[in-house]
Design a protein around this motif. Structure first.
Motif, PDB file in Angstrom:
ATOM      1  N   GLY A   1      29.599  33.401  31.152  1.00  0.00           N
ATOM      2  CA  GLY A   1      29.505  33.556  29.784  1.00  0.00           C
ATOM      3  C   GLY A   1      29.351  34.663  28.221  1.00  0.00           C
ATOM      4  N   PHE A   2      28.101  34.976  28.141  1.00  0.00           N
ATOM      5  CA  PHE A   2      27.801  36.171  27.306  1.00  0.00           C
ATOM      6  C   PHE A   2      27.692  37.367  28.332  1.00  0.00           C
ATOM      7  CE2 PHE A   2      24.663  39.481  26.278  1.00  0.00           C
ATOM      8  CZ  PHE A   2      24.918  39.539  24.361  1.00  0.00           C
ATOM      9  N   GLY A   3      27.434  36.792  29.764  1.00  0.00           N
ATOM     10  CA  GLY A   3      27.216  38.397  30.565  1.00  0.00           C
ATOM     11  C   GLY A   3      28.145  38.519  30.992  1.00  0.00           C
ATOM     12  N   CYS A   4      29.949  37.960  31.024  1.00  0.00           N
ATOM     13  CA  CYS A   4      30.758  38.852  30.760  1.00  0.00           C
ATOM     14  C   CYS A   4      31.704  39.284  29.463  1.00  0.00           C
ATOM     15  CB  CYS A   4      31.907  37.428  31.303  1.00  0.00           C
ATOM     16  SG  CYS A   4      34.169  37.593  31.138  1.00  0.00           S
ATOM     17  N   ALA A   5      31.312  38.742  28.580  1.00  0.00           N
ATOM     18  CA  ALA A   5      32.014  39.428  27.029  1.00  0.00           C
ATOM     19  C   ALA A   5      31.009  41.115  27.250  1.00  0.00           C
ATOM     20  CB  ALA A   5      31.287  38.383  26.313  1.00  0.00           C
ATOM     21  N   PHE A   6      29.989  41.005  27.012  1.00  0.00           N
ATOM     22  CA  PHE A   6      29.050  42.031  26.657  1.00  0.00           C
ATOM     23  C   PHE A   6      30.222  43.083  27.766  1.00  0.00           C
ATOM     24  CE2 PHE A   6      25.293  41.500  29.194  1.00  0.00           C
ATOM     25  CZ  PHE A   6      25.122  42.399  28.948  1.00  0.00           C
ATOM     26  N   PRO A   7      29.552  43.165  29.025  1.00  0.00           N
ATOM     27  CA  PRO A   7      30.036  44.032  30.058  1.00  0.00           C
ATOM     28  C   PRO A   7      31.216  44.811  29.591  1.00  0.00           C
ATOM     29  CG  PRO A   7      29.710  42.484  30.739  1.00  0.00           C
ATOM     30  CD  PRO A   7      28.923  42.019  29.707  1.00  0.00           C
ATOM     31  N   CYS A   8      32.573  43.892  29.452  1.00  0.00           N
ATOM     32  CA  CYS A   8      33.961  43.646  29.790  1.00  0.00           C
ATOM     33  C   CYS A   8      33.796  43.916  28.463  1.00  0.00           C
ATOM     34  CB  CYS A   8      34.491  42.444  29.629  1.00  0.00           C
ATOM     35  SG  CYS A   8      34.632  41.405  31.369  1.00  0.00           S
ATOM     36  N   ALA A   9      33.311  44.253  27.008  1.00  0.00           N
ATOM     37  CA  ALA A   9      33.138  44.687  25.411  1.00  0.00           C
ATOM     38  C   ALA A   9      33.525  46.092  26.371  1.00  0.00           C
ATOM     39  CB  ALA A   9      33.022  44.224  24.554  1.00  0.00           C
ATOM     40  N   CYS A  10      33.280  46.822  27.048  1.00  0.00           N
ATOM     41  CA  CYS A  10      32.396  47.946  27.138  1.00  0.00           C
ATOM     42  C   CYS A  10      34.271  49.330  27.416  1.00  0.00           C
ATOM     43  CB  CYS A  10      31.872  48.387  28.172  1.00  0.00           C
ATOM     44  SG  CYS A  10      30.026  47.828  28.078  1.00  0.00           S
ATOM     45  N   ASP A  11      34.238  50.379  27.417  1.00  0.00           N
ATOM     46  CA  ASP A  11      34.374  50.830  27.819  1.00  0.00           C
ATOM     47  C   ASP A  11      35.383  51.539  28.719  1.00  0.00           C
ATOM     48  OD1 ASP A  11      35.295  52.186  24.697  1.00  0.00           O
ATOM     49  OD2 ASP A  11      33.247  52.653  25.196  1.00  0.00           O
ATOM     50  N   ILE A  12      34.960  51.418  29.535  1.00  0.00           N
ATOM     51  CA  ILE A  12      34.821  51.243  30.832  1.00  0.00           C
ATOM     52  C   ILE A  12      34.342  49.840  32.056  1.00  0.00           C
ATOM     53  CG2 ILE A  12      35.012  52.055  33.135  1.00  0.00           C
ATOM     54  CD1 ILE A  12      34.963  54.869  31.684  1.00  0.00           C
ATOM     55  N   VAL A  13      34.937  49.103  32.551  1.00  0.00           N
ATOM     56  CA  VAL A  13      34.235  48.034  33.267  1.00  0.00           C
ATOM     57  C   VAL A  13      34.541  48.300  35.393  1.00  0.00           C
ATOM     58  CG1 VAL A  13      33.491  46.112  34.012  1.00  0.00           C
ATOM     59  CG2 VAL A  13      34.631  46.790  31.528  1.00  0.00           C
ATOM     60  N   LEU A  14      33.061  48.551  35.927  1.00  0.00           N
ATOM     61  CA  LEU A  14      33.784  49.551  37.428  1.00  0.00           C
ATOM     62  C   LEU A  14      32.851  47.670  37.752  1.00  0.00           C
ATOM     63  CD1 LEU A  14      32.613  53.099  36.980  1.00  0.00           C
ATOM     64  CD2 LEU A  14      34.586  51.550  37.080  1.00  0.00           C
ATOM     65  N   ALA A  15      33.222  47.263  38.978  1.00  0.00           N
ATOM     66  CA  ALA A  15      33.451  45.951  39.091  1.00  0.00           C
ATOM     67  C   ALA A  15      33.435  46.296  41.147  1.00  0.00           C
ATOM     68  CB  ALA A  15      33.937  44.905  38.780  1.00  0.00           C
ATOM     69  N   GLY A  16      32.876  45.234  41.559  1.00  0.00           N
ATOM     70  CA  GLY A  16      31.966  44.773  43.217  1.00  0.00           C
ATOM     71  C   GLY A  16      33.391  44.011  42.851  1.00  0.00           C
ATOM     72  N   ALA A  17      33.847  44.341  44.116  1.00  0.00           N
ATOM     73  CA  ALA A  17      34.651  43.427  44.209  1.00  0.00           C
ATOM     74  C   ALA A  17      34.917  41.943  44.294  1.00  0.00           C
ATOM     75  CB  ALA A  17      35.533  43.786  46.291  1.00  0.00           C
ATOM     76  N   GLY A  18      32.802  41.710  44.857  1.00  0.00           N
ATOM     77  CA  GLY A  18      32.467  40.041  45.015  1.00  0.00           C
ATOM     78  C   GLY A  18      32.148  39.800  43.616  1.00  0.00           C
ATOM     79  N   ALA A  19      32.502  40.218  42.857  1.00  0.00           N
ATOM     80  CA  ALA A  19      32.016  40.086  41.183  1.00  0.00           C
ATOM     81  C   ALA A  19      33.005  38.971  41.153  1.00  0.00           C
ATOM     82  CB  ALA A  19      32.196  40.954  40.291  1.00  0.00           C
ATOM     83  N   LYS A  20      32.774  37.881  40.137  1.00  0.00           N
ATOM     84  CA  LYS A  20      32.946  36.989  39.310  1.00  0.00           C
ATOM     85  C   LYS A  20      33.028  37.451  37.581  1.00  0.00           C
ATOM     86  CE  LYS A  20      34.302  34.547  43.556  1.00  0.00           C
ATOM     87  NZ  LYS A  20      35.315  34.748  43.886  1.00  0.00           N
ATOM     88  N   PHE A  21      33.966  36.761  37.005  1.00  0.00           N
ATOM     89  CA  PHE A  21      33.358  36.648  35.696  1.00  0.00           C
ATOM     90  C   PHE A  21      34.640  35.238  34.766  1.00  0.00           C
ATOM     91  CE2 PHE A  21      34.346  41.117  36.882  1.00  0.00           C
ATOM     92  CZ  PHE A  21      33.437  41.827  36.023  1.00  0.00           C
ATOM     93  N   GLY A  22      33.771  34.579  34.082  1.00  0.00           N
ATOM     94  CA  GLY A  22      33.755  33.904  33.291  1.00  0.00           C
ATOM     95  C   GLY A  22      33.375  33.631  32.515  1.00  0.00           C
ATOM     96  N   LEU A  23      33.586  32.004  31.962  1.00  0.00           N
ATOM     97  CA  LEU A  23      33.363  31.670  30.471  1.00  0.00           C
ATOM     98  C   LEU A  23      33.211  30.093  29.997  1.00  0.00           C
ATOM     99  CD1 LEU A  23      35.753  33.524  27.292  1.00  0.00           C
ATOM    100  CD2 LEU A  23      33.747  34.430  28.441  1.00  0.00           C
ATOM    101  N   PRO A  24      31.850  29.747  30.923  1.00  0.00           N
ATOM    102  CA  PRO A  24      32.009  28.184  31.317  1.00  0.00           C
ATOM    103  C   PRO A  24      31.256  27.392  30.337  1.00  0.00           C
ATOM    104  CG  PRO A  24      30.593  29.539  31.863  1.00  0.00           C
ATOM    105  CD  PRO A  24      30.829  30.722  31.659  1.00  0.00           C
ATOM    106  N   GLU A  25      30.916  27.730  28.950  1.00  0.00           N
ATOM    107  CA  GLU A  25      30.602  26.954  27.822  1.00  0.00           C
ATOM    108  C   GLU A  25      31.386  25.792  27.639  1.00  0.00           C
ATOM    109  OE1 GLU A  25      30.045  31.512  26.291  1.00  0.00           O
ATOM    110  OE2 GLU A  25      31.297  30.209  27.716  1.00  0.00           O
ATOM    111  N   LEU A  26      32.182  26.082  27.706  1.00  0.00           N
ATOM    112  CA  LEU A  26      33.089  24.719  27.690  1.00  0.00           C
ATOM    113  C   LEU A  26      32.759  23.309  28.289  1.00  0.00           C
ATOM    114  CD1 LEU A  26      34.753  23.443  25.241  1.00  0.00           C
ATOM    115  CD2 LEU A  26      36.432  23.795  25.943  1.00  0.00           C
ATOM    116  N   HIS A  27      32.379  23.442  29.939  1.00  0.00           N
ATOM    117  CA  HIS A  27      32.443  22.780  30.498  1.00  0.00           C
ATOM    118  C   HIS A  27      30.688  22.248  30.567  1.00  0.00           C
ATOM    119  CE1 HIS A  27      32.240  21.015  34.801  1.00  0.00           C
ATOM    120  NE2 HIS A  27      31.386  21.945  34.863  1.00  0.00           N
ATOM    121  N   GLU A  28      30.166  23.531  30.894  1.00  0.00           N
ATOM    122  CA  GLU A  28      28.790  23.448  31.006  1.00  0.00           C
ATOM    123  C   GLU A  28      27.780  23.053  29.854  1.00  0.00           C
ATOM    124  OE1 GLU A  28      27.126  27.169  32.733  1.00  0.00           O
ATOM    125  OE2 GLU A  28      28.158  26.625  34.625  1.00  0.00           O
ATOM    126  N   ARG A  29      28.865  23.860  28.313  1.00  0.00           N
ATOM    127  CA  ARG A  29      27.448  23.156  27.216  1.00  0.00           C
ATOM    128  C   ARG A  29      28.365  22.554  25.796  1.00  0.00           C
ATOM    129  NH1 ARG A  29      22.105  24.296  27.500  1.00  0.00           N
ATOM    130  NH2 ARG A  29      22.485  24.541  25.655  1.00  0.00           N
TER     131      ARG A  29
END
Length: 243
Positions: free
Chosen positions: A113-141
């Protein structure tokens, strides 16, 4: 300890989300703190870094403390939602994208959700291989993730953004990398050290060059080709003359 830890050292401004017990669910006061901190970045800063304590980067907003859920049983108007929730969120996205220095997010675990949007809005995103990115708002809310989509529209492929919004399904770090949401993926055990090397390298570069690159990337994509070239030449000339 504060919910957002702000530290300045060696030309690096670090903001660490510090609610690991709930997956760093973010509150409106945290959003406002981050926005104001970004607006006040000093001239001594070469790079801004987002990190998070614990196993997850950020599982989204804390709906238990969200303005739209704060007054159960009361009538909440669209105008109230705009004033108390959407405007502060959009202000934070704007603050990230208007920085005069690069912004890096170091992401582990869940970024939803917001926790996907704001880091991925950054210029550089460095992620661990186990990271998960998603926008669950439609399903959850039952809500459209259009605020998050605003932050990501110029960061991800339209095909991937469409999938994330409609499916509510998370994607792994390597899929996010292929879609343009993530800059680099590291083994989880090496994420902190590898990110530290990238951050230290940027922090050590000449400030004029750093800011010139940042200005170019902020503005050039919206220029016509000739103007883009002239803008790049001017930035180069000023940086070269300042050495």
């Amino acid at each position: 300890m504060a919910d957002v830890i702000v530290e300045q050292a060696d030309r690096v401004l670090s903001l660490t989300l510090n609610r690991p017990e709930c997956g760093n669910l973010i509150t409106m006061p945290m959003i406002k703190t981050i926005t104001q901190t970004l607006r006040d970045v000093s001239r001594d800063t070469n790079v801004v870094v987002f990190r998070a304590a614990g196993a997850d980067f950020c599982k989204g907003r804390d709906y238990a403390r969200a303005p739209e859920d704060a007054a159960k049983g009361e009538i909440i108007t669209a105008a109230t939602i705009r004033e108390t929730m959407t405007s502060p969120v959009l202000a934070m996205y704007t603050a990230i994208k208007e920085l005069s220095v690069p912004c890096i997010a170091v992401v582990q675990g869940a970024a939803l959700g917001f926790g996907c949007a704001f880091p991925c809005a950054c210029d550089i995103v460095l992620a661990g291989a186990g990271a998960k990115f998603g926008l669950p708002e439609l399903h959850e809310r039952g809500l459209p993730p259009t605020l998050a989509m605003t932050a990501l529209l110029d960061r991800a492929s339209l095909r991937m953004l469409t999938y994330l919004a409609y499916s509510s399904m998370p994607i792994d770090a390597r899929t996010a990398h292929a879609a343009g949401l993530v800059s680099a993926v590291y083994d989880d055990a090496h994420l902190s050290a590898s990110a530290g090397d990238v951050i230290a390298g940027i922090a050590s570069r000449p400030a004029e060059g750093i800011r010139a690159i940042c200005r170019y990337l902020r503005l050039a994509p919206y220029m016509e080709p000739r103007g883009r070239a002239e803008f790049g030449a001017n930035l180069f000339a000023v940086a070269a003359a300042s050495r």
